[in-house]
Every structure is written in C-alpha cells, then in structure tokens.
Design a protein around this motif. Structure first.
Motif, PDB file in Angstrom:
ATOM      1  N   LEU A   1       0.283  -1.070  -0.160  1.00 57.64           N
ATOM      2  CA  LEU A   1       0.327  -0.115   0.031  1.00 57.64           C
ATOM      3  C   LEU A   1       1.067   0.938  -0.033  1.00 57.64           C
ATOM      4  O   LEU A   1       0.221   2.937  -0.489  1.00 57.64           O
ATOM      5  CB  LEU A   1      -0.620   0.054   0.975  1.00 57.64           C
ATOM      6  N   LEU A   2       1.813   1.020   0.819  1.00 60.69           N
ATOM      7  CA  LEU A   2       3.303   1.799   0.549  1.00 60.69           C
ATOM      8  C   LEU A   2       3.132   2.638  -0.468  1.00 60.69           C
ATOM      9  O   LEU A   2       3.683   3.650  -1.648  1.00 60.69           O
ATOM     10  CB  LEU A   2       4.221   1.996   1.353  1.00 60.69           C
ATOM     11  N   ALA A   3       3.811   2.308  -1.727  1.00 60.74           N
ATOM     12  CA  ALA A   3       4.138   1.687  -3.097  1.00 60.74           C
ATOM     13  C   ALA A   3       3.116   2.053  -3.725  1.00 60.74           C
ATOM     14  O   ALA A   3       3.218   2.231  -5.159  1.00 60.74           O
ATOM     15  CB  ALA A   3       4.853   0.384  -3.682  1.00 60.74           C
ATOM     16  N   TYR A   4       2.178   1.024  -3.758  1.00 67.34           N
ATOM     17  CA  TYR A   4       0.429   2.028  -4.481  1.00 67.34           C
ATOM     18  C   TYR A   4      -0.121   3.919  -3.873  1.00 67.34           C
ATOM     19  O   TYR A   4       0.050   4.273  -5.171  1.00 67.34           O
ATOM     20  CB  TYR A   4      -0.506   1.313  -4.160  1.00 67.34           C
ATOM     21  N   GLN A   5       0.381   4.172  -2.919  1.00 68.57           N
ATOM     22  CA  GLN A   5       0.326   5.471  -2.782  1.00 68.57           C
ATOM     23  C   GLN A   5       1.483   6.123  -3.713  1.00 68.57           C
ATOM     24  O   GLN A   5       1.545   7.800  -4.030  1.00 68.57           O
ATOM     25  CB  GLN A   5       0.118   6.482  -1.283  1.00 68.57           C
ATOM     26  N   LEU A   6       2.808   5.725  -3.474  1.00 67.26           N
ATOM     27  CA  LEU A   6       4.173   6.976  -4.003  1.00 67.26           C
ATOM     28  C   LEU A   6       4.051   6.964  -5.434  1.00 67.26           C
ATOM     29  O   LEU A   6       3.690   7.633  -6.014  1.00 67.26           O
ATOM     30  CB  LEU A   6       4.591   5.725  -3.642  1.00 67.26           C
ATOM     31  N   VAL A   7       3.516   5.228  -5.874  1.00 68.05           N
ATOM     32  CA  VAL A   7       2.959   5.248  -7.536  1.00 68.05           C
ATOM     33  C   VAL A   7       1.999   6.425  -7.890  1.00 68.05           C
ATOM     34  O   VAL A   7       2.113   7.607  -9.059  1.00 68.05           O
ATOM     35  CB  VAL A   7       3.529   4.598  -8.460  1.00 68.05           C
ATOM     36  N   PHE A   8       0.861   6.291  -7.193  1.00 70.71           N
ATOM     37  CA  PHE A   8      -0.630   6.519  -8.097  1.00 70.71           C
ATOM     38  C   PHE A   8      -0.530   8.015  -7.185  1.00 70.71           C
ATOM     39  O   PHE A   8      -0.569   9.083  -8.313  1.00 70.71           O
ATOM     40  CB  PHE A   8      -1.761   6.404  -6.603  1.00 70.71           C
ATOM     41  N   GLY A   9       0.045   8.354  -6.195  1.00 74.90           N
ATOM     42  CA  GLY A   9      -0.081  10.061  -5.818  1.00 74.90           C
ATOM     43  C   GLY A   9       1.165  11.345  -6.705  1.00 74.90           C
ATOM     44  O   GLY A   9       0.584  11.409  -7.510  1.00 74.90           O
ATOM     45  N   SER A  10       1.811  10.538  -7.069  1.00 78.39           N
ATOM     46  CA  SER A  10       2.988  11.632  -7.791  1.00 78.39           C
ATOM     47  C   SER A  10       2.293  11.284  -9.302  1.00 78.39           C
ATOM     48  O   SER A  10       2.574  12.842  -9.394  1.00 78.39           O
ATOM     49  CB  SER A  10       4.596  10.294  -8.095  1.00 78.39           C
ATOM     50  N   ALA A  11       1.986   9.977  -9.819  1.00 79.53           N
ATOM     51  CA  ALA A  11       2.017   9.842 -11.390  1.00 79.53           C
ATOM     52  C   ALA A  11       0.380  10.876 -11.296  1.00 79.53           C
ATOM     53  O   ALA A  11       0.084  11.835 -12.594  1.00 79.53           O
ATOM     54  CB  ALA A  11       1.272   8.468 -11.572  1.00 79.53           C
TER      55      ALA A  11
END
Length: 436
Positions: A338-348
């Motif tokens: 979920l950390l990886a999801y928020q990192l990629v989703f948030g920036s993109a």
C-alpha cells in the motif's frame, strides 16, 4: 466571448499566446495568486477534517456498513456531477469574488450544523448524508469558479506553474489536515472536531474576499442575457470540437469509475481485511501526500520536456497500473504494497491532473473558461459516485479483493484509451508553456 461557428481557438494559437508568460519567480510576488494559494491550503484543511470526521461519525458512532460508507463518499461527488455545468455558466456570467465568498461562507454553516446537532443529541445518518451532499455541491461549484479565475489572475505562460503551485498548496492541507483532524477527533470527538473544519472554511472566505476587484466583472460580458441552456451548450461545443479535450474527458471519466470504487472500499479493506494498525494507515496516507509533493515538483519539468499531452498519457497509465497493488496487498506484505501504491499513484495522478487542467485552460476561450471547466468536471465526477456505490454493493456480494481487482482493470482500460490512434485534425496538441 462566445464560441464562433468555426469552433474555439486552435491549440496552436493558445500555445503561441502562452509565450508571453512572466517568469516563475514573479508569481511569488503576485498578491492575487498568493491569495489563491492560501485559499487552496485552507480549503484543503477544511475538506480533510470534514471528510475524516464525517466518515468516523458514520462508521463508529452511527454504525454504517460498507454500502453506507460508500454512499457517504458518493454523495460528496454526486452534486458536482449534476451541478457543474450550471456552475460553469454561473462562473462565466457572475462576479467571481462575491460568488466564491458566498459559497465558502455557506460551507461554514453546513459543516457547523453537525457539531450543533451533536450537542443537542439529534445527529443521524440522514443528516450526515445531507451535509455530505450540500458540502459537495458547494465544493465543486467553487472548484469550477476557481478554475475560471486562475486564467484571469495569471498569464497563459504561467498556467502550468500556477496549477502546480496551487496543487502544492492543496497538498500542504492534505498533509496537515488529516493529522490535525485525527488529533482533534482523539481529543474532543469527531462531531466537535468539525468546528475546526468550519474555521478553516471561514479563513478561506476571508482570503477570497481579498482577491482583486477585477474579478467582480463577469468574464462573459456579452452572453449574460442569453438562455441558460444555450450557455451549457457552448461549453459542450468546445469540448466536442477539440479532440484533446474530448479524449481527456472520456478517459478521466472511465478512470474515475474504477478509482471511485477503490477509494470507497480502501479504509474498510485496509482496516478490517488487511488489519493495518492505525499508525500504518496514517503512514499510508502520509505517503500519498509526499508523493503528491513529488508530482508537483516534477509536473513542470516533465511536461515541459515531453509535452503536456504526452505527460498526461504516461502518467494516466502509471496511476492506473498502480491500483493493482491494492488487491495484491492481500497476498502478503500489505503495508509495503500500500505504501508503494500511494507513492506511484500520488505522483503520477498529480502530474496527470496538472497537465489536464493546464491543457484545458490553454484551449478554452476566455469567456468560456467556466463552462468548459464545468462540463469537464461534470463528466469526470459523474462516474465517481457510480463507481463508489457499485463497488460497495458488489463488495458486499463478492468480497473486497475481486472488486478492487476489477476496479484496477477498469482504470487501466480507461487510461489506455489515451494510446489509441487519433484521427489527424490539423491541430497540434498543446505543449508546456516555456519558462515554467
């Protein structure tokens, strides 16, 4: 200004006009723009506190289930889907400063009604649903008005930098808002914490009142006497005539269908099924805020290097694929996934949103900024409540993981539509204005 029979100005013309933009450093000394940045930060804090407190009241105090929680989210978007086209006509034909101040002052009253009802022991789920719907209507009407206001505050060449800075200001509120809301909920309870949300909206109203008097003049000085329906059609005509805008709206609507379902189930899924501790859930949301900051920093450079439309296409696909990490978290290593999801989703997603908004503002004629923004926002918001309600209903039947997987697949299909061949129209897609 109204659209001519031959259609809106070409995107090439919009980009040529953008060359006249002032240096980025000048925005830091531009008082009206700084007021808008302050307004965005205050508004974001108010929305974050309100959303957190309403959700906690519904789930913990009034015992709302998955569908009830989804309905609360859907009701914050549904008014925007219905009212945004009319809000666009209003934004073009009304005096923007009094309009924005009035909308924000009404937010103070609507949100403040919850702690008042709580103090008298009259709080209920229908009241929370009404507050979510009314607050959503005010929020999305104000959003259209402010999208129409920015091109009147900064020159075209600084729209990309301006949209990036405003997104950064909203992110500051997203970082501080949940933390402040969580502390207040822990100290005084969810209902009294909404007084802080009302106070944030009051600060927003003061900042909007300080905007320049130039915004007291309607943008559409010649169309104010025309019929409302004709005004709605003018905004639709601009989007229909521009292939870039048309594709952005269709792809964004499909994306929001899937992400709306995922968002509605996220807290319930992470807390009950993945059994994340409260501090872990807090870190997940904080990661999204950090990623949004990264997106704000990258947006200008990325879009300037490869072009606004290419930035939109790449980031839409990256954001869509990242949603698969949410159902994948059930396979193990839930917290890192979920950390990886928020990192990629948030920036993109941040770069995508900034690029889309800037493209729209560069293409839309000055007197139609509100109507184009209103129609686009309505199309984008319509699918959010549909996704949220469908996701909640299907999850009660099929379970969270299958629905989340289907939601991710839907977003990928929508984002992939950006990559379908386009018919050549003789117009160029807008590039990032120089000097951003």
């Amino acid at each position: 200004m109204t659209a001519s029979p031959s259609g809106p100005p070409s995107t090439t013309d919009a980009v040529a006009e953008a060359d006249a933009g002032m240096p980025w450093r000048a925005l830091r000394r531009h008082r009206p723009f700084l007021l808008l940045c302050g307004e965005q930060a205050a508004s974001s804090v108010g929305r974050q506190i309100t959303a957190l407190a309403l959700a906690l009241l519904a789930v913990t105090r009034l015992h709302a289930g998955p569908f009830g929680a989804s309905a609360l989210l859907a009701l914050t978007y549904l008014p925007g889907a219905v009212l945004s086209p009319f809000a666009g006509v209003l934004a073009d034909r009304a005096r923007l400063r009094p309009l924005t101040v009035t909308l924000t002052a009404l937010q103070v009253v609507v949100v403040g009604s919850v702690p008042l009802a709580g103090a008298f022991g009259r709080l209920s789920l229908p009241h929370l649903y009404a507050v979510a719907a009314l607050s959503g209507a005010l929020t999305w009407t104000l959003s259209v008005a402010l999208q129409a206001a920015l091109p009147r505050v900064v020159p075209p060449g600084q729209l990309l930098a301006g949209n990036s800075a405003l997104t950064g200001a909203r992110t500051a509120g997203q970082i501080g808002g949940p933390a402040l809301g969580g502390v207040l909920v822990g100290l005084v309870g969810a209902s009294p914490a909404l007084l802080a949300g009302s106070a944030a909206y009051a600060v927003e109203a003061v900042l909007l009142f300080a905007l320049p008097a130039a915004l007291n003049r309607p943008a559409d000085t010649g169309g104010g006497r025309g019929p409302r329906f004709a005004g709605l059609c003018e905004g639709f005509a601009v989007v229909r005539a521009e292939p870039v805008l048309r594709r952005q709206v269709l792809a964004g609507a499909g994306f929001n269908l899937g992400s709306g379902a995922a968002d509605a189930l996220f807290v319930l899924y992470a807390g009950r099924e993945l059994k994340l501790a409260p501090w872990q859930l807090g870190c997940v949301y904080a990661t999204f805020s950090v990623a949004t900051v990264a997106g704000v920093v990258l947006a200008g450079r990325f879009a300037t290097t490869i072009g606004l439309y290419r930035a939109t296409r790449i980031c839409a696909l990256a954001a869509a694929f990242s949603i698969f990490l949410v159902p994948a978290a059930s396979l193990g290593l839930a917290f890192p996934a979920l950390l990886a999801y928020q990192l990629v989703f948030g920036s993109a997603a941040t770069v995508w949103a900034i690029s889309m908004t800037t493209t729209q503002q560069l293409i839309a004629p000055p007197g139609l900024q509100g109507r184009v923004a209103g129609f686009a926002q309505a199309a984008l918001l319509t699918t959010v409540p549909v996704g949220a309600l469908s996701g909640g209903a299907l999850a009660a039947w099929l379970g969270n993981v299958p629905v989340l997987t289907g939601a991710a697949a839907t977003t990928v299909l929508a984002a992939g539509s950006f990559w379908l061949p386009r018919r050549r129209s003789g117009r160029t897609t807008p590039q990032a204005p120089p000097g951003t």
